[in-house]
Enzyme design. Structure first.
Site, PDB file in Angstrom:
ATOM      1  N   ASP A   1     -72.731  45.172  16.804  1.00 32.95           N
ATOM      2  CA  ASP A   1     -73.720  45.689  16.150  1.00 32.95           C
ATOM      3  C   ASP A   1     -74.582  46.809  17.051  1.00 32.95           C
ATOM      4  O   ASP A   1     -75.385  46.555  17.824  1.00 32.95           O
ATOM      5  CB  ASP A   1     -74.535  44.626  15.615  1.00 32.95           C
ATOM      6  CG  ASP A   1     -75.736  45.062  14.810  1.00 32.95           C
ATOM      7  OD1 ASP A   1     -75.779  45.943  14.489  1.00 32.95           O
ATOM      8  OD2 ASP A   1     -76.734  44.075  14.748  1.00 32.95           O
TER       9      ASP A   1
ATOM     10  N   GLU B   1     -83.146  50.702  14.359  1.00 34.64           N
ATOM     11  CA  GLU B   1     -82.668  50.180  13.110  1.00 34.64           C
ATOM     12  C   GLU B   1     -83.094  48.719  13.288  1.00 34.64           C
ATOM     13  O   GLU B   1     -83.509  48.138  12.491  1.00 34.64           O
ATOM     14  CB  GLU B   1     -81.093  50.494  12.936  1.00 34.64           C
ATOM     15  CG  GLU B   1     -80.780  49.758  11.663  1.00 34.64           C
ATOM     16  CD  GLU B   1     -80.469  48.183  11.739  1.00 34.64           C
ATOM     17  OE1 GLU B   1     -80.319  47.571  10.576  1.00 34.64           O
ATOM     18  OE2 GLU B   1     -80.286  47.693  12.697  1.00 34.64           O
ATOM     19  N   GLU B   2     -83.018  48.182  14.410  1.00 34.42           N
ATOM     20  CA  GLU B   2     -83.249  46.659  14.717  1.00 34.42           C
ATOM     21  C   GLU B   2     -84.859  46.182  14.806  1.00 34.42           C
ATOM     22  O   GLU B   2     -85.044  45.144  14.724  1.00 34.42           O
ATOM     23  CB  GLU B   2     -82.599  46.374  16.250  1.00 34.42           C
ATOM     24  CG  GLU B   2     -81.058  46.401  16.253  1.00 34.42           C
ATOM     25  CD  GLU B   2     -80.436  45.508  15.439  1.00 34.42           C
ATOM     26  OE1 GLU B   2     -81.016  44.770  14.801  1.00 34.42           O
ATOM     27  OE2 GLU B   2     -79.167  45.531  15.727  1.00 34.42           O
TER      28      GLU B   2
END
Length: 400
Positions: A128, A159-160
């Site tokens: 990921d 994004e996280e």
């Protein structure tokens, strides 16, 4: 007669112009040089720590690699001074197809490793989502000459933690013209995702009045207020919207903190909460949360304290994603992605190697064969999605 032929001539021109330069060969395996390129690229990406807000080093390395090794034009879209998205393209800046993933990871950093006997490759980001990044680059590189260079790459930060990279790209004044097809990369067990749950994040901030714990009536415990609020939400989350496609809406109490010592009545307390929406809209769920906490707020104020709700973002409803491509298995997922954050009328596909069940863990890893298969699958997905789009365009032209 000429007037009648004009639509057909226009259609013929469209088909010829969009036809590939040469037949795109079917591949069932990677050759040795391509496999080595993939493994080296993946290793380099994973070896560079890039926890959210610290993506500069991996971004600089990747920009140099794409430009010097693969002959892309690379643009850095700065989000802050030291954080930037990467847009890479060939002869055309505005392309029909965009392939995208993220280069940030969750903490903590875990070093890269590769066991040649088992074929297992691990480390933070190996799944990921640097597995997707590496496989996408190798797949697209093999297709560039077949697609008139009408394909570009976008790798984003953040994004996280809320998707600030994709949000900024979506609103960028220099953003290229809207794409027809966008392929996103996340760990999906090598399946196409037909949709994922929506998201609504919020925080509770309880305030009270400090006092000696031997005389608690002289103060107002923020911890007590927060516990009462969480109790109300525990009750509420059994009655949140659900759907056949996505199951139940879930509410996770991710971080809870409050007070300074056992012998002090707590003056402040807080909780960060993530709600995954299976149905409804963020506004609907916000209304349910506000209603559930109304009495708690009133009680807190009677005690001389207070309870505030801080919405951490606008949130988004469940996201339906295109997934009807021949030859791919499908699934739905519960995690959030950048898919809903990129505006436009494009077709959206979500695919990637590895499993979300090992992402964000100390045993994040995937097999070499999964990584290699992802190159073949991204390649096939790009081609098949282009064919679907072309057929739809031909039908639309015929109907004019």
């Amino acid at each position: 007669m000429i007037t009648q032929l004009l639509p057909l001539l226009s259609l013929a021109t469209t088909i010829v112009a969009s036809a590939p330069q040469s037949p795109i060969p079917e591949l069932t395996a990677l050759d040795a040089p391509t496999s080595k390129q993939l493994l080296d690229l993946h290793r380099n990406l994973v070896e560079i720590e890039s926890i959210t807000h610290n993506e500069q080093s991996v971004g600089d390395w990747l920009a140099t690699y794409l430009h010097k090794e693969l002959n892309y034009t690379v643009e850095k879209q700065h989000i802050t001074k030291d954080r930037f998205n990467l847009l890479a393209y060939g002869t055309k800046r505005s392309t029909s197809i965009l392939v995208s993933s993220h280069i940030d990871t969750v903490p903590p950093y875990w070093p890269y490793y590769y066991n040649e006997t088992s074929g297992i490759i691990g480390g933070r980001g190996s799944v990921d989502a640097k597995g997707s990044v590496a496989a996408q680059i190798v797949a697209v590189q093999g297709l560039r000459k077949h697609l008139f260079d009408d394909i570009s790459l976008l790798f984003v930060v953040g994004e996280e933690q809320g998707g600030d990279g994709m949000r900024n790209f979506s609103s960028w004044v220099k953003r290229p013209d809207p794409y027809d097809i966008v392929i996103f990369g996340e760990p999906t067990e090598a399946k196409l995702v037909c949709g994922h749950k929506g998201m609504l994040g919020f925080a509770l901030r309880a305030t009270g009045k400090a006092a000696h714990s031997g005389y608690p009536w002289l103060g107002a415990s923020a911890n007590d207020i927060l516990v009462e609020a969480l109790g109300a939400l525990l009750e509420l989350r059994e009655h949140l919207p659900w759907s056949h496609k996505y199951g139940n809406t879930t509410m996770n109490f991710g971080r809870i903190q409050g007070g300074v010592a056992a012998n002090v009545v707590a003056e402040t307390a807080s909780a960060n909460i993530a709600t995954r929406l299976a149905a409804g809209t963020p506004d609907v769920v916000k209304g349910l949360i506000i209603g559930a906490l109304k009495d708690v707020q009133a009680h807190a104020q009677q005690q001389g304290g207070d309870l505030d709700i801080e919405w951490l973002s606008d949130g988004y409803a469940p996201v339906d994603i295109d997934c009807k491509i021949e030859g791919f298995d499908t699934l739905t997922v519960n995690y959030g992605t950048d898919v809903p954050l990129l505006s436009g009328g494009h077709r959206r596909y979500l695919y990637g190697p590895g499993s979300i069940f090992v992402a964000h863990s100390d045993h994040e890893a995937l097999k070499r064969e999964e990584l290699e298969q992802a190159v073949l699958d991204y390649r096939r997905l790009i081609v098949k999605a282009s064919e679907v789009k072309q057929k739809e365009d031909e039908i639309a032209q015929m109907e004019l």
